[in-house]
Design a protein around this motif. Structure first.
Motif, PDB file in Angstrom:
ATOM      1  N   LEU A 114      11.902  10.603   0.650  1.00  0.00           N
ATOM      2  CA  LEU A 114      11.582   9.700   1.758  1.00  0.00           C
ATOM      3  C   LEU A 114      11.028  10.478   2.947  1.00  0.00           C
ATOM      4  N   THR A 115      11.682  11.587   3.278  1.00  0.00           N
ATOM      5  CA  THR A 115      11.253  12.406   4.424  1.00  0.00           C
ATOM      6  C   THR A 115       9.866  12.991   4.205  1.00  0.00           C
ATOM      7  N   ILE A 116       9.682  13.585   3.019  1.00  0.00           N
ATOM      8  CA  ILE A 116       8.378  14.192   2.705  1.00  0.00           C
ATOM      9  C   ILE A 116       7.275  13.129   2.705  1.00  0.00           C
ATOM     10  N   SER A 117       7.605  11.951   2.166  1.00  0.00           N
ATOM     11  CA  SER A 117       6.609  10.873   2.080  1.00  0.00           C
ATOM     12  C   SER A 117       6.219  10.358   3.462  1.00  0.00           C
ATOM     13  N   ILE A 118       7.178  10.226   4.353  1.00  0.00           N
ATOM     14  CA  ILE A 118       6.870   9.745   5.708  1.00  0.00           C
ATOM     15  C   ILE A 118       5.917  10.715   6.410  1.00  0.00           C
ATOM     16  N   ILE A 119       6.122  12.010   6.184  1.00  0.00           N
ATOM     17  CA  ILE A 119       5.196  13.011   6.748  1.00  0.00           C
ATOM     18  C   ILE A 119       3.798  12.807   6.165  1.00  0.00           C
ATOM     19  N   GLY A 120       3.743  12.542   4.854  1.00  0.00           N
ATOM     20  CA  GLY A 120       2.449  12.321   4.201  1.00  0.00           C
ATOM     21  C   GLY A 120       1.752  11.076   4.699  1.00  0.00           C
ATOM     22  N   ILE A 121       2.532  10.038   5.037  1.00  0.00           N
ATOM     23  CA  ILE A 121       1.944   8.777   5.501  1.00  0.00           C
ATOM     24  C   ILE A 121       1.100   8.994   6.750  1.00  0.00           C
ATOM     25  N   TYR A 122       1.542   9.897   7.620  1.00  0.00           N
ATOM     26  CA  TYR A 122       0.807  10.156   8.854  1.00  0.00           C
ATOM     27  C   TYR A 122      -0.532  10.858   8.604  1.00  0.00           C
ATOM     28  N   GLN A 123      -0.745  11.307   7.372  1.00  0.00           N
ATOM     29  CA  GLN A 123      -2.012  11.974   7.043  1.00  0.00           C
ATOM     30  C   GLN A 123      -3.011  11.044   6.353  1.00  0.00           C
ATOM     31  N   ILE A 124      -2.596   9.784   6.141  1.00  0.00           N
ATOM     32  CA  ILE A 124      -3.491   8.822   5.490  1.00  0.00           C
ATOM     33  C   ILE A 124      -4.646   8.483   6.430  1.00  0.00           C
ATOM     34  N   LYS A 125      -5.832   8.401   5.868  1.00  0.00           N
ATOM     35  CA  LYS A 125      -7.014   8.019   6.622  1.00  0.00           C
ATOM     36  C   LYS A 125      -7.525   6.674   6.125  1.00  0.00           C
ATOM     37  N   ILE A 126      -8.312   6.043   6.966  1.00  0.00           N
ATOM     38  CA  ILE A 126      -8.925   4.766   6.608  1.00  0.00           C
ATOM     39  C   ILE A 126     -10.401   5.017   6.326  1.00  0.00           C
ATOM     40  N   SER A 127     -10.887   4.450   5.229  1.00  0.00           N
ATOM     41  CA  SER A 127     -12.291   4.649   4.854  1.00  0.00           C
ATOM     42  C   SER A 127     -13.021   3.318   4.838  1.00  0.00           C
ATOM     43  N   GLY A 128     -14.141   3.271   5.566  1.00  0.00           N
ATOM     44  CA  GLY A 128     -14.963   2.063   5.570  1.00  0.00           C
ATOM     45  C   GLY A 128     -16.344   2.316   5.014  1.00  0.00           C
ATOM     46  N   SER A 129     -16.448   3.244   4.075  1.00  0.00           N
ATOM     47  CA  SER A 129     -17.752   3.613   3.526  1.00  0.00           C
ATOM     48  C   SER A 129     -18.207   2.620   2.462  1.00  0.00           C
ATOM     49  N   LEU A 130     -19.484   2.235   2.550  1.00  0.00           N
ATOM     50  CA  LEU A 130     -20.046   1.310   1.558  1.00  0.00           C
ATOM     51  C   LEU A 130     -20.214   1.951   0.189  1.00  0.00           C
ATOM     52  N   ILE A 131     -20.396   3.269   0.146  1.00  0.00           N
ATOM     53  CA  ILE A 131     -20.750   3.905  -1.124  1.00  0.00           C
ATOM     54  C   ILE A 131     -19.670   4.838  -1.658  1.00  0.00           C
ATOM     55  N   GLU A 132     -18.560   4.991  -0.938  1.00  0.00           N
ATOM     56  CA  GLU A 132     -17.559   5.978  -1.352  1.00  0.00           C
ATOM     57  C   GLU A 132     -17.018   5.721  -2.757  1.00  0.00           C
ATOM     58  N   ASP A 133     -16.810   4.447  -3.083  1.00  0.00           N
ATOM     59  CA  ASP A 133     -16.212   4.109  -4.376  1.00  0.00           C
ATOM     60  C   ASP A 133     -17.227   4.020  -5.509  1.00  0.00           C
ATOM     61  N   MET A 134     -18.486   4.167  -5.203  1.00  0.00           N
ATOM     62  CA  MET A 134     -19.502   4.035  -6.258  1.00  0.00           C
ATOM     63  C   MET A 134     -19.417   5.208  -7.228  1.00  0.00           C
ATOM     64  N   PRO A 135     -19.783   4.964  -8.491  1.00  0.00           N
ATOM     65  CA  PRO A 135     -19.673   6.015  -9.507  1.00  0.00           C
ATOM     66  C   PRO A 135     -20.520   7.235  -9.186  1.00  0.00           C
ATOM     67  N   LYS A 136     -19.854   8.386  -9.067  1.00  0.00           N
ATOM     68  CA  LYS A 136     -20.513   9.609  -8.586  1.00  0.00           C
ATOM     69  C   LYS A 136     -21.478  10.210  -9.610  1.00  0.00           C
ATOM     70  N   LYS A 137     -21.293   9.923 -10.888  1.00  0.00           N
ATOM     71  CA  LYS A 137     -22.107  10.570 -11.921  1.00  0.00           C
ATOM     72  C   LYS A 137     -23.385   9.809 -12.248  1.00  0.00           C
ATOM     73  N   THR A 138     -23.549   8.647 -11.665  1.00  0.00           N
ATOM     74  CA  THR A 138     -24.744   7.853 -11.973  1.00  0.00           C
ATOM     75  C   THR A 138     -25.967   8.404 -11.236  1.00  0.00           C
ATOM     76  N   ASP A 139     -27.131   8.105 -11.797  1.00  0.00           N
ATOM     77  CA  ASP A 139     -28.378   8.567 -11.178  1.00  0.00           C
ATOM     78  C   ASP A 139     -28.570   7.950  -9.801  1.00  0.00           C
ATOM     79  N   PHE A 140     -28.189   6.676  -9.655  1.00  0.00           N
ATOM     80  CA  PHE A 140     -28.448   6.029  -8.369  1.00  0.00           C
ATOM     81  C   PHE A 140     -27.583   6.619  -7.255  1.00  0.00           C
TER      82      PHE A 140
END
Length: 801
Positions: free
Chosen positions: A423-449
């Motif tokens: 619980l303690t270690i996880s709470i420390i990790g929670i403060y390192q979470i970032k928010i991502s609003g990128s349109l292309i971040e989740d797109m498949p990285k290996k594709t040509d496009f």
């Protein structure tokens, strides 16, 4: 009284199911046929996922921009970085390719090197004329050298738009008709026209053409999602059926389960079509999700049937007990799971609402199918053979249960210490979470496009449009020199931001006009002075060709102007800093009493939508916890039991959130779902365990330890079976080429594994440690709902069932 009603209800239900089996099967076939007729209504969304409510301020600003200038995401760009392009044959072929695209009904205009025009001063008529750089076709190498010299050295207006003068990268711009950008015609053009013609050009000229732009990216990304639906369904069927077979060692039982979940998938697709919902990146996950959730239902029901058959050998009695005893428990657990998904309905995001509706209805549907089909099919089948019942005596399962019992008996302090440490270690990790609003971040990285996206980011600083609209609050206010100077100062800031491309606006056109007035001298590529402005603009007004150039930058009234820049794929934090810097400059340059300036664009809207979803995550998860806490309160009539039951289910969520922080997995639309999904599913184990615990308490005259260990031995096997199925079932999503889907599958799998251990180790430890406070007749009152009815041998043995 309620207990008698519940038992009577399930008794009547069992008789109705078993006595009307033919009629029920016909009904299932009829419903399946009806829902299958609605499959034709399914369609993949042709617009971006709008994460914000329609009436949200950010959406209203974006709509205001679209109403003024039309659809912004209609640009497809083709790029070449190859020195061999600058030969007579290949350059002519490249220009011809661009010309061919102009003939398509889907295309509004195409701008390539051949279409570039230079402004030439006509002193006699006091106007500017447009003359093409290439009049017909290239005929010699010297002509190419002259063209390169002019383009790359004399015309800064076109730099970073159709070429990069430093790397000699060339591109063409294809503008689709704005009314087809969000329709199936866009896909038809990209798949049937654009890609085949470019492939022919590449093969013939041995040149690699890069393609990008939002219409192209959206089309290929959507196609990838559609393709993955089938892959997920097949993979989920394969993995879950394999695990099921390893547990039961029965082809018959495995086949029955597959039939049930396949019908469940058909119903899910039918529900999507019936509700006329579009298939989005979220609803595409539901069919395999139903397989993963449906198989544990099958395990509970078939396991109970085989256990009963082995116990007394009466098939009819066994099937009746499957319905009366497991039906109620399975209903409760499916309802809690559906509640976890249904909380998304209460958010204001259309994307999440539709996901919540379809998922919760599908979960209840798969429960009904399991309860009806499995007992009915077994009425037609012979008794299970001895080899089908061997799994009930597996020693390794007994060893696992014995290990859990030893841990709870002898290592309770270790369990608590480990939980507190995690619980303690996880709470420390929670403060390192970032928010991502990128349109292309989740797109498949290996594709040509995706590789092409990175290419254009490197060569032209991005492909995602960021728009700034200036309202001068008066007609023809844009062309006032004071307005142009303010816009120029804002563009200077944009140029200094490395994540943004060189801006395009009317300012560049006015600078180009001054350069043309001074016979193309590049040192005059600047805004005119107040003395120069009147006669340079008089030249521009006399040039009808200038009207066409202006229409993309200034509205027909001259009141509104736009500045378009393109953005690299940047994180939300960096995007917010860029937005703050630009907004600060806007506030300084444009007095609010004279100007109204807004920032918008697809990338910005998506980033704002992600932040909005994070708030909705907190609301939906809190609501899920509240609803399930109410359910626990109603079931156990004990506030203390609510706390005890929630702790083992909240701890895994916190551990997962901590892992996201340490592993750098950001909060984004795909990973937002993890917590509500995992909580809704993991709480099922708690309900099973506590229901059995209460039953053991009553059977053992409120002896705490005996009851806890009895409940652990009784429910440990089924909890282990279902958790393993769920773990590997959700792991199927890790085969996706989309980063968000991979993260969703891995995180839910990990959370459910933590939840299993938490419910089998921490929950019984808490019950034993707090036995004086929670396990007595005053606190743990008789439940209004009997999740697992007491054993009773008085059920009907009517063979006519």
């Amino acid at each position: 009284m309620f207990k008698l009603f519940t038992n009577a209800f399930w008794g009547v239900t069992a008789r109705l199911i078993l006595r009307n089996k033919i009629l029920i099967l016909i009904g299932i076939v009829a419903v399946t046929f009806f829902l299958s007729l609605n499959w034709k209504n399914m369609r993949f969304t042709y617009t971006e996922a709008n994460l914000l409510p329609d009436d949200h301020k950010v959406n209203l600003i974006y709509k205001e921009f679209l109403n003024t200038f039309g659809e912004e995401g209609n640009l497809i760009v083709l790029g070449i970085k190859d020195s061999t392009l600058f030969t007579v044959e290949k350059l002519n072929a490249w220009n011809k390719l661009s010309e061919d695209f102009k003939k398509s009904d889907a295309v509004e205009t195409v701008i390539s090197i051949k279409d570039l025009q230079k402004l030439v001063k006509d002193t006699k008529n006091e106007k500017f004329n447009l003359e093409p750089f290439i009049k017909d076709s290239i005929t010699s190498v010297s002509q190419i050298e002259s063209l390169q010299n002019e383009l790359f050295k004399k015309y800064p207006f076109y730099d970073n738009f159709l070429f990069n003068k430093d790397t000699r990268t060339i591109r063409s711009a294809i503008y689709l008709k704005k009314d087809i950008v969000n329709t199936s015609e866009r896909k038809d053009f990209v798949v049937d026209v654009l890609m085949p013609r470019i492939k022919i050009f590449e093969e013939k000229n041995n040149i690699n053409v890069r393609i990008s732009g939002m219409p192209y990216i959206r089309t290929l990304n959507a196609q990838n999602i559609v393709d993955e639906i089938g892959q997920f369904i097949l993979a989920a069927l394969l993995v879950t059926s394999l695990i099921f077979f390893l547990f039961f060692r029965s082809f018959r039982a495995t086949f029955i389960s597959l039939v049930v979940v396949c019908i469940g998938v058909m119903w899910t697709l039918g529900i999507i079509g019936f509700l006329n919902y579009e298939i989005t990146v979220l609803t595409a996950l539901i069919p395999p999700l139903i397989i993963v959730i449906g198989i544990p239902n099958c395990i509970f029901l078939i396991n109970k049937y085989q256990h009963e058959v082995k116990l007394h050998g009466n098939k009819v009695k066994s099937l009746q007990r499957v319905i009366t005893k497991i039906g109620n428990a399975t209903l409760m657990t499916n309802v809690t799971t559906a509640c976890g998904f249904a909380t998304f309905i209460l958010t204001e995001s259309k994307l999440l609402k539709e996901f919540g509706v379809v998922a919760s209805l599908s979960i209840l549907a798969i429960f009904i199918l399991c309860l009806l089909i499995i007992p009915i099919i077994y009425t037609f089948l012979p008794y299970p053979q001895e080899r089908h019942l061997e799994h009930l005596n597996k020693r390794w399962i007994g060893g696992f249960v014995n290990w859990m019992e030893r841990m709870v008996k002898q290592r309770r302090i270790t369990i608590y210490a480990s939980s507190i440490l995690l619980l303690t270690i996880s709470i420390i990790g929670i403060y390192q979470i970032k928010i991502s609003g990128s349109l292309i971040e989740d797109m498949p990285k290996k594709t040509d496009f995706f590789k092409d996206i990175r290419f254009f980011e490197k060569e032209f600083n991005g492909i995602m449009p960021l728009e700034i609209m200036i309202d001068t609050k008066r007609k023809k206010g844009v062309m006032k020199l004071s307005t142009l100077k303010r816009m120029d100062a804002l563009e200077d800031l944009i140029i200094e931001i490395p994540e943004l491309s060189k801006p395009v606006s009317v300012v560049g056109l006015v600078k180009y006009s001054k350069q043309a007035y001074y016979n193309g001298n590049t040192k005059y590529y600047q805004l005119p002075t107040s003395q120069e402005n009147s006669f340079i603009l008089s030249y521009a007004k006399n040039s009808s060709s200038n009207v066409d150039l202006l229409k993309n930058f200034v509205d027909s009234t001259g009141q509104y102007a736009r500045i378009t820049t393109f953005m690299k794929d940047v994180g939300t934090d960096k995007m917010e800093r860029i937005e703050e810097n630009i907004q600060a400059k806007i506030d300084k340059l444009f007095p609010k009493e004279k100007y109204n300036v807004i920032m918008t664009g697809k990338a910005l809207v998506f980033q704002k939508g992600t932040k909005y979803l994070v708030k909705n995550l907190a609301i939906s998860l809190s609501l899920a916890i509240f609803l399930i806490a109410l359910f626990m309160a109603y079931m156990f009539r004990s506030a203390r039991m609510i706390i005890v039951s929630l702790i083992p289910n909240l701890l895994p969520l916190i551990i997962t959130a901590g892992l996201m922080g340490y592993l750098g997995v950001p909060i984004k639309p795909s990973t937002i779902l993890v917590f509500s999904i995992a909580f809704g599913i993991s709480v099922d184990d708690t309900i099973h365990f506590l229901a059995k615990y209460r039953q053991e308490l009553q059977a053992n005259h409120w002896k705490i330890k005996v009851s806890v260990y009895g409940a652990l031995r009784e429910t440990g096997v089924s909890m282990f079976y279902t958790s393993i199925v769920l773990f590997f079932g959700f792991s199927v999503f890790t085969i996706s080429s989309f980063g968000g889907t991979v993260a969703l599958g891995a995180l839910v799998s990990a959370t459910l594994l933590f939840a299993m251990l938490s419910n089998l180790l921490l929950l019984p430890s808490l019950l034993l440690s707090l036995e004086r406070n929670i396990a007595n007749k005053e606190v743990l009152k008789k439940p209004p709902i009997n999740i697992i009815p007491e054993e009773d041998d008085t059920e009907s043995k009517d063979s006519n069932l």
